[in-house]
Design an enzyme around this catalytic site. Structure first.
Site, PDB file in Angstrom:
ATOM      1  N   CYS A  49       0.721  -1.100   0.008  1.00 56.38           N
ATOM      2  CA  CYS A  49      -0.221  -0.126   0.081  1.00 56.38           C
ATOM      3  C   CYS A  49       0.978   1.285  -0.043  1.00 56.38           C
ATOM      4  CB  CYS A  49      -0.785   0.055   1.042  1.00 56.38           C
ATOM      5  SG  CYS A  49      -2.149  -1.211   1.223  1.00 56.38           S
ATOM      6  N   ASN A  92     -10.338   0.795   0.917  1.00 60.82           N
ATOM      7  CA  ASN A  92      -9.155   0.671   0.862  1.00 60.82           C
ATOM      8  C   ASN A  92      -8.705  -0.029  -0.499  1.00 60.82           C
ATOM      9  OD1 ASN A  92      -6.326   0.067   0.805  1.00 60.82           O
ATOM     10  ND2 ASN A  92      -6.503  -0.531   3.051  1.00 60.82           N
ATOM     11  N   HIS A 119      -2.648   7.318   2.422  1.00 63.68           N
ATOM     12  CA  HIS A 119      -3.331   5.940   2.371  1.00 63.68           C
ATOM     13  C   HIS A 119      -4.608   5.806   2.868  1.00 63.68           C
ATOM     14  CE1 HIS A 119      -3.984   1.549   1.624  1.00 63.68           C
ATOM     15  NE2 HIS A 119      -3.422   1.394   2.509  1.00 63.68           N
TER      16      HIS A 119
END
Length: 345
Positions: free
Chosen positions: A113, A284, A254
């Site tokens: 990520c 996400n 993020h």
């Protein structure tokens, strides 16, 4: 050496919307529980016919169209993904073909990520050495729906599919990317993993039976990692750049978990900044989450000329990456401003 910055943004999310109710059933939780724990209300799911390269190419095209730059003018394509089309070749090679970017060197980066931030740092350095008038596409793209165990409430509720991209190019001096920071804590690599499918645990009947190809995460461990490492990494970056914490106007993190971000936000000590979130609608999206959120904010006109924008990724490895940039109006932003001026006149 040219000053390098973001000259366009793009994003693509699939049409299929997956509600909390749908994922809650399999995970044994409720819509209310998901919202309370994460701030997420829905996410997108890729069509069965699409692979990561398809999503990545669509986001890249959006960035190229925004800047009115031809694919042949791109010198580098750096794709961040942890859900590639295949173990090999690099998914970026397929994206290059889909775009017709025949002059671009193309390769993948996997920092999970944090991948988009890592990829941007690499592409910025490549462009600095390439000379004026060159472009690089940096793309974050993931299809996590293909590697989730939908009975695992720690992961099934969080992830969506999508892609985001930026086009890097030459910007005026005192604008563009000012500083980058990349951190890896390999001693904590077990916190996030897909155990099977690589050289350590090749695919077999046993790994399939045991579900070892699914994404696994130690949620509490990840939360502790972020709280222990993200604030210090950002403060060190700002200190190195000579930028006060009160000078940051925008923070694009993020989109891991809205509740977790809310908990760590006071530790970041960015009193003049707006934290941009898009996870309520998209969840996400892995390496795509920072560029998708950046594109959403940019197309809303939320970044002004010269404003300080701080982007941060964190994820498996364990990794943290951050980029400090002084925003330069893109062709899209200039055209929008001219339209507003003409309308008012």
């Amino acid at each position: 050496m040219p000053q390098v910055g973001i000259v366009a943004t793009g994003a693509y999310v699939p049409d299929t919307v997956v509600s909390n109710e749908e994922v809650a059933r399999g995970a044994g939780v409720t819509d209310e529980w998901i919202v309370r724990k994460t701030g997420i209300r829905e996410r997108r799911r890729a069509d069965d016919r699409d692979a990561t390269s398809d999503l990545a190419a669509r986001a890249a095209r959006a960035a190229l169209e925004q800047a009115d730059v031809a694919p042949e003018d791109v010198a580098f394509i750096v794709l961040a993904t942890s859900t590639p089309d295949h173990p090999q070749p690099a998914t970026a090679s397929i994206v290059q073909h889909l775009l017709g970017a025949v002059n671009a060197a193309a390769f993948d980066i996997n920092a999970v990520c944090s991948g988009f931030v890592y990829a941007t740092a690499v592409a910025e350095r490549l462009l600095r050495g390439a000379g004026e008038g060159r472009y690089a596409l940096v793309i974050g793209a993931d299809i996590y729906s293909r590697i989730l165990d939908y009975s695992d409430r720690k992961t099934a509720i969080l992830f969506g599919d999508g892609a985001g991209a930026v086009l890097l190019g030459t910007v005026p001096q005192a604008r563009g990317i000012q500083e980058t920071s990349l951190l890896t804590r390999g001693d904590q690599y077990r916190l996030i993993s897909v155990p099977a499918g690589g050289s350590r645990m090749p695919a077999s009947d046993r790994t399939l039976r045991e579900g070892s190809h699914f994404f696994r995460m130690d949620g509490r461990g990840v939360r502790s990692f972020v709280q222990d490492n993200l604030p210090g990494a950002l403060h060190e970056l700002l200190d190195r750049a000579g930028v006060g914490r009160d000078q940051v106007r925008h923070f694009v993190p993020h989109q891991a978990n809205g509740v977790m971000l809310g908990e760590v936000w006071p530790q970041l000590e960015l009193p003049g900044a707006t934290m941009h979130l898009a996870l309520e609608k998209y969840g996400n999206t892995g390496s795509a989450s920072v560029p998708i959120t950046l594109d959403v904010a940019h197309r809303k006109g939320e970044f002004a000329d010269g404003e300080t924008v701080l982007m941060a990724g964190f994820g498996g490895g364990m990794t943290v990456g951050a980029i400090l940039t002084q925003w330069a109006p893109t062709a899209y932003a200039r055209a929008a401003a001219q339209h507003v001026t003409a309308t008012v006149a």
